[in-house]
Design a protein around this motif. Structure first.
Motif, PDB file in Angstrom:
ATOM      1  N   THR A 125      17.063  66.375  37.752  1.00 14.06           N
ATOM      2  CA  THR A 125      18.486  66.719  37.782  1.00 14.06           C
ATOM      3  C   THR A 125      19.134  66.676  36.410  1.00 14.06           C
ATOM      4  O   THR A 125      20.339  66.558  36.302  1.00 14.06           O
ATOM      5  CB  THR A 125      19.245  65.770  38.734  1.00 14.06           C
ATOM      6  OG1 THR A 125      19.034  64.428  38.296  1.00 14.06           O
ATOM      7  CG2 THR A 125      18.783  65.946  40.168  1.00 14.06           C
ATOM      8  N   THR A 126      18.324  66.815  35.379  1.00 19.27           N
ATOM      9  CA  THR A 126      18.916  66.883  34.041  1.00 19.27           C
ATOM     10  C   THR A 126      19.698  68.188  33.926  1.00 19.27           C
ATOM     11  O   THR A 126      19.386  69.174  34.608  1.00 19.27           O
ATOM     12  CB  THR A 126      17.832  66.850  32.949  1.00 19.27           C
ATOM     13  OG1 THR A 126      17.016  68.016  33.090  1.00 19.27           O
ATOM     14  CG2 THR A 126      16.980  65.588  33.037  1.00 19.27           C
ATOM     15  N   PRO A 127      20.711  68.235  33.075  1.00 20.38           N
ATOM     16  CA  PRO A 127      21.477  69.483  32.908  1.00 20.38           C
ATOM     17  C   PRO A 127      20.588  70.668  32.533  1.00 20.38           C
ATOM     18  O   PRO A 127      20.789  71.775  33.034  1.00 20.38           O
ATOM     19  CB  PRO A 127      22.459  69.147  31.779  1.00 20.38           C
ATOM     20  CG  PRO A 127      22.621  67.663  31.859  1.00 20.38           C
ATOM     21  CD  PRO A 127      21.286  67.131  32.296  1.00 20.38           C
ATOM     22  N   GLU A 128      19.585  70.436  31.690  1.00 23.84           N
ATOM     23  CA  GLU A 128      18.696  71.519  31.288  1.00 23.84           C
ATOM     24  C   GLU A 128      17.900  72.039  32.483  1.00 23.84           C
ATOM     25  O   GLU A 128      17.759  73.242  32.675  1.00 23.84           O
ATOM     26  CB  GLU A 128      17.739  71.051  30.185  1.00 23.84           C
ATOM     27  CG  GLU A 128      16.730  72.087  29.752  1.00 23.84           C
ATOM     28  CD  GLU A 128      17.324  73.347  29.161  1.00 23.84           C
ATOM     29  OE1 GLU A 128      16.600  74.356  29.089  1.00 23.84           O
ATOM     30  OE2 GLU A 128      18.515  73.348  28.779  1.00 23.84           O
ATOM     31  N   ASN A 129      17.392  71.140  33.322  1.00 21.98           N
ATOM     32  CA  ASN A 129      16.631  71.568  34.484  1.00 21.98           C
ATOM     33  C   ASN A 129      17.523  72.299  35.487  1.00 21.98           C
ATOM     34  O   ASN A 129      17.120  73.307  36.066  1.00 21.98           O
ATOM     35  CB  ASN A 129      15.933  70.389  35.165  1.00 21.98           C
ATOM     36  CG  ASN A 129      14.965  70.876  36.221  1.00 21.98           C
ATOM     37  OD1 ASN A 129      13.964  71.507  35.904  1.00 21.98           O
ATOM     38  ND2 ASN A 129      15.283  70.606  37.473  1.00 21.98           N
ATOM     39  N   LEU A 130      18.735  71.821  35.693  1.00 19.76           N
ATOM     40  CA  LEU A 130      19.654  72.506  36.612  1.00 19.76           C
ATOM     41  C   LEU A 130      19.970  73.911  36.117  1.00 19.76           C
ATOM     42  O   LEU A 130      20.086  74.846  36.910  1.00 19.76           O
ATOM     43  CB  LEU A 130      20.929  71.683  36.797  1.00 19.76           C
ATOM     44  CG  LEU A 130      20.736  70.337  37.508  1.00 19.76           C
ATOM     45  CD1 LEU A 130      22.047  69.557  37.523  1.00 19.76           C
ATOM     46  CD2 LEU A 130      20.189  70.527  38.906  1.00 19.76           C
ATOM     47  N   ARG A 131      20.081  74.068  34.801  1.00 17.82           N
ATOM     48  CA  ARG A 131      20.303  75.399  34.211  1.00 17.82           C
ATOM     49  C   ARG A 131      19.087  76.289  34.468  1.00 17.82           C
ATOM     50  O   ARG A 131      19.221  77.458  34.835  1.00 17.82           O
ATOM     51  CB  ARG A 131      20.573  75.274  32.714  1.00 17.82           C
ATOM     52  CG  ARG A 131      20.943  76.597  32.048  1.00 17.82           C
ATOM     53  CD  ARG A 131      21.105  76.445  30.538  1.00 17.82           C
ATOM     54  NE  ARG A 131      19.847  76.263  29.856  1.00 17.82           N
ATOM     55  CZ  ARG A 131      18.934  77.231  29.643  1.00 17.82           C
ATOM     56  NH1 ARG A 131      19.172  78.457  30.059  1.00 17.82           N
ATOM     57  NH2 ARG A 131      17.818  76.979  29.009  1.00 17.82           N
ATOM     58  N   LEU A 132      17.886  75.710  34.318  1.00 22.13           N
ATOM     59  CA  LEU A 132      16.662  76.476  34.566  1.00 22.13           C
ATOM     60  C   LEU A 132      16.533  76.870  36.039  1.00 22.13           C
ATOM     61  O   LEU A 132      16.118  77.984  36.354  1.00 22.13           O
ATOM     62  CB  LEU A 132      15.437  75.676  34.125  1.00 22.13           C
ATOM     63  CG  LEU A 132      15.276  75.493  32.619  1.00 22.13           C
ATOM     64  CD1 LEU A 132      14.116  74.546  32.314  1.00 22.13           C
ATOM     65  CD2 LEU A 132      15.088  76.828  31.923  1.00 22.13           C
ATOM     66  N   VAL A 133      16.893  75.966  36.944  1.00 17.38           N
ATOM     67  CA  VAL A 133      16.848  76.283  38.378  1.00 17.38           C
ATOM     68  C   VAL A 133      17.808  77.430  38.690  1.00 17.38           C
ATOM     69  O   VAL A 133      17.475  78.342  39.451  1.00 17.38           O
ATOM     70  CB  VAL A 133      17.150  75.037  39.236  1.00 17.38           C
ATOM     71  CG1 VAL A 133      17.387  75.413  40.692  1.00 17.38           C
ATOM     72  CG2 VAL A 133      16.011  74.017  39.131  1.00 17.38           C
TER      73      VAL A 133
END
Length: 150
Positions: free
Chosen positions: A58-66
């Protein structure tokens, strides 16, 4: 519970109208593996299938990638591709729900098989009836049914 009971006659009529889509098959061969399956088995023959995989993070970077992956996979689905996923991570489940909402065909890979009288829950039932869903589980891994509706 009341909605489920009230919806039972409709669900029964749909199952009777397309019984082959609701019959558990325990001997579906895909490549060199045998699967238990329910749904539209012909989705496996679709010429364009895309594998979806997202990681639980749930890091901001991962949420952006999702979010980018969701955009990508839904675009492929709108172009006619079938999306394939185990729907394990929150991102995969989010994209699968969006695909079902947009009537995009989906193949869900499960860890566990199906009991003999199994029927897909909730929105999976309607997608199954419409021929937009195939649920696959490799045989011989486990006999319990996992919760794959969340």
């Amino acid at each position: 519970m009341f909605r489920y009971i009230a919806d039972n006659p409709r669900r029964l009529a749909l199952k009777r109208n397309n019984p082959q889509l609701f019959r558990v098959v325990n001997s579906l061969k895909v490549g060199d593996r045998i699967f238990s399956a329910i749904g539209n088995r012909w989705l496996l023959e679709h010429p364009v299938r895309v594998q979806m995989r997202c990681y639980n993070n749930t890091t901001p970077e991962n949420l952006r990638l999702v979010a980018l992956q969701k955009e990508y996979f839904l675009a492929r689905g709108r172009e006619g591709a079938v999306i394939i996923s185990p729907c394990i991570s929150a991102g995969e489940r989010e994209i699968a729900r969006a695909a079902l909402k947009e009537n995009i065909p989906l193949i869900i890979l499960l860890e566990n098989g199906f009991p003999p009288l199994y029927k897909p829950p909730g929105q999976y039932f309607d997608a199954c009836y419409d021929g937009r869903l195939l649920m696959l589980a490799p045989l011989g891994i486990s006999s319990r049914v996992q919760n794959h509706t969340s």
